[in-house]
Scaffold this active site. Structure first.
Site, PDB file in Angstrom:
ATOM      1  N   GLU A  57      40.135  -7.987  -0.113  1.00 54.66           N
ATOM      2  CA  GLU A  57      39.181  -7.309   0.758  1.00 54.66           C
ATOM      3  C   GLU A  57      39.878  -6.791   2.011  1.00 54.66           C
ATOM      4  O   GLU A  57      39.224  -6.302   2.932  1.00 54.66           O
ATOM      5  CB  GLU A  57      38.044  -8.251   1.156  1.00 54.66           C
TER       6      GLU A  57
ATOM      7  N   CYS B 108      35.459 -12.327  -0.744  1.00 56.04           N
ATOM      8  CA  CYS B 108      36.398 -13.300  -1.322  1.00 56.04           C
ATOM      9  C   CYS B 108      36.330 -13.385  -2.840  1.00 56.04           C
ATOM     10  O   CYS B 108      37.081 -14.159  -3.452  1.00 56.04           O
ATOM     11  CB  CYS B 108      36.132 -14.685  -0.729  1.00 56.04           C
TER      12      CYS B 108
ATOM     13  N   SER C  90      25.927 -17.440   6.495  1.00 55.07           N
ATOM     14  CA  SER C  90      26.952 -17.401   5.453  1.00 55.07           C
ATOM     15  C   SER C  90      27.058 -18.743   4.739  1.00 55.07           C
ATOM     16  O   SER C  90      27.230 -18.802   3.519  1.00 55.07           O
ATOM     17  CB  SER C  90      28.302 -17.017   6.064  1.00 55.07           C
TER      18      SER C  90
ATOM     19  N   HIS D   1      35.912 -22.533  -3.685  1.00 55.93           N
ATOM     20  CA  HIS D   1      36.327 -21.566  -2.667  1.00 55.93           C
ATOM     21  C   HIS D   1      36.246 -22.244  -1.300  1.00 55.93           C
ATOM     22  O   HIS D   1      35.256 -22.894  -0.973  1.00 55.93           O
ATOM     23  CB  HIS D   1      35.423 -20.344  -2.706  1.00 55.93           C
TER      24      HIS D   1
ATOM     25  N   ASN E 130      41.952 -19.902   5.538  1.00 53.49           N
ATOM     26  CA  ASN E 130      41.170 -19.115   4.583  1.00 53.49           C
ATOM     27  C   ASN E 130      41.963 -17.884   4.143  1.00 53.49           C
ATOM     28  O   ASN E 130      42.308 -17.039   4.959  1.00 53.49           O
ATOM     29  CB  ASN E 130      39.849 -18.686   5.227  1.00 53.49           C
TER      30      ASN E 130
END
Length: 546
Positions: free
Chosen positions: A104, A138, A229, A267, A347
């Site tokens: 991304e 992601c 989120s 994740h 991350n």
């Protein structure tokens, strides 16, 4: 012509989608991770940002964070991962038929990252290389993997390997979200008869959400609604887990719960959310069957949660606390072994879950007080293990699937060499880290400039940005490769050498070769060619595993 009428397929019949032509054991043969040499400690950021001690190390559950200076962009990061994978595994660029990217991190609104990486293959005469970029926060790495798996399983497969590379440079503007950044790229070698095989059951969850997105095309920084989120992540986890359980039970004619898997890889935006997610899956088991022995043992504590609707519990702190406590043994056994790289690198968006998978493989083959000694046959011990994978991308997209271990994986841990590489990082002060990000801000989207950082700050064998010309065209170079890097002989030349001698060859670091360089007779038909080549790969890999 005679054409039988096709009946509607019964989606509730798991056998309806199984055919004799299905490829066997399609999955991952090799994994390589690239992370920058530059890093900053989360404990130092706590002091620099004047927050309480433990805010990032305990509150987020993070240890350190990788970051890039102006020498690296998403193209160079992915190029390094791909080339290191091919060199370490002795894979010829001509023996790769598909290269697919998940990212991304955007530096061009038209030209793909894949097209830039293609120069590594073009230099060896390979222009026949399917695949492009996959973009959805992601999730792009998993989209790339599933697309590539479908190619290897299909009639279009030409017998060559495929490579999936997923990577991102995660940076945030100054403020509370900045410590949740990071950087890494993971390249995976995909083919048939693999030791890490993707299962046939998977479940997805897609929604339209604005929890994390990047509407400002003149900036690297995202727009983030943190609490929203987190809720989106857990809601997607619930949806995937519920559907996965239903599909698994339909196919296996039995009851599903977390006890059916040996490990879970999630994740990881930050480790605290991973812990919450482990507890959330346990809550899903409770919601589906509260008569399991674990839940009956704690019936008094859990009885108040029986009547709650799952969709009304995302902000229920009492429920979260109860299941987090209950999940601690499960987390230590099934999840903890996969968190090393996400905690060390931060991350990495599309690469995050796959750094977790590599961390798990590393843990399997690294001795500690709770694990076998190095002399033990860890490949035998790990044979047959089941790993549940959960991939999430904001916006939102999520998929859950399972990987089963059907062959040796110790060579993957050996090639990755994680402990030594992590020790070679250079830790910078928060002031230096902040200055690097400020410098990136001034250069993002600009033309006609060259990096000013020192190439000596990079690891050996790292691709870097050499210049951006007046039209925005980017040129890359590479630092010298270390002569001491770990390599294994996994390529096609090694297969043919073993087949010719009738015994396993000694692993070496010889230069890469190609099937094209080997003597051949008349070319068979395309379908026969795939069958012959596929059989050769299976025989060769079988010998390699002895």
């Amino acid at each position: 012509t005679d054409c039988p009428l096709l009946a509607m397929v019964d989606r509730n019949d798991p056998d309806a989608f199984l055919t004799n032509e299905s490829a066997k054991a399609v999955g991952i043969h090799g994994i390589e991770v690239y992370f920058p040499r530059n890093a900053v400690k989360q404990s130092d950021l706590e002091k620099y940002m004047n927050v309480g001690e433990g805010k990032f190390t305990i509150g987020l559950g993070q240890s350190n964070m990788a970051f890039c200076n102006d020498l690296e962009d998403i193209n160079s990061v992915c190029m390094t991962a791909v080339m290191n994978l091919m060199e370490k595994y002795n894979i010829a660029p001509t023996d790769v038929g598909r290269l697919e990217v998940g990212t991304e991190t955007i530096i061009d609104k038209s030209k793909s990252v894949k097209s830039t990486i293609s120069q590594l293959f073009n230099a060896h005469g390979n222009f026949d290389l399917e695949g492009v970029d996959n973009i959805n926060a992601c999730y792009g790495g998993t989209a790339a993997l599933l697309n590539t798996m479908a190619w290897v399983e299909s009639s279009a497969w030409d017998g060559r390997y495929a490579i999936v590379v997923c990577g991102d440079i995660a940076v945030y503007e100054e403020g509370p979200a900045r410590p949740t950044g990071g950087c890494a790229a993971v390249a995976m070698l995909i083919g048939r008869d693999a030791p890490l095989v993707l299962g046939t059951v998977r479940a997805s969850h897609f929604e339209d959400a604005y929890d994390f997105y990047k509407p400002r095309l003149d900036s690297e920084y995202p727009t983030v609604f943190g609490q929203e989120s987190n809720v989106c992540y857990l809601r997607a986890l619930d949806g995937c887990y519920r559907r996965f359980a239903e599909k698994w039970e339909m196919q296996n004619k039995g009851e599903w719960n977390l006890q059916k898997v040996d490990h879970v890889v999630l994740h990881s935006p930050y480790n605290k959310l991973v812990k919450k997610s482990g507890a959330r899956m346990l809550y899903n088991d409770f919601h589906r069957d509260n008569n399991m022995p674990l839940f009956k043992k704690h019936a008094d504590m859990l009885s108040k949660f029986k009547a709650l609707l799952p969709e009304n519990t995302y902000d229920d702190r009492e429920l979260e606390k109860a299941f987090t406590q209950l999940a601690r043994p499960m987390y230590a056994d099934k999840v903890q072994p996969s968190v090393k790289l996400p905690m060390e690198l931060g991350n990495s968006y599309t690469a995050s879950m796959y750094t977790g998978l590599l961390s798990l493989i590393h843990a399997w083959h690294t001795p500690n007080k709770d694990a076998p000694a190095r002399g033990s046959d860890t490949d035998t011990i790990t044979q047959g293990k089941k790993v549940l994978m959960f991939s999430y991308g904001s916006g939102l997209a999520a998929t859950m699937y399972m990987i089963s271990v059907q062959g040796p994986t110790s060579y993957i841990a050996k090639a990755a060499n994680l402990e030594e590489r992590l020790m070679e990082r250079v830790f910078h002060t928060p002031e230096e880290f902040s200055a690097v990000l400020k410098d990136r801000e001034t250069k993002y989207g600009k033309f006609d400039w060259s990096p000013t950082s020192d190439q000596k700050e990079l690891f050996p064998g790292t691709y870097y940005l050499a210049s951006v010309d007046e039209h925005g065209r980017r040129k890359y170079a590479r630092t010298p490769v270390s002569p001491f890097r770990t390599t294994i002989n996994y390529g096609s030349a090694a297969m043919h050498a073993r087949m010719a001698r009738g015994s396993a060859a000694r692993p070496s670091s010889q230069s890469m070769h190609s099937f094209a360089a080997l003597p051949r007779g008349p070319r068979p038909s395309s379908s026969a060619s795939v069958l012959v080549l596929g059989r050769a790969m299976r025989i060769g890999l079988g010998m390699l595993r002895r």
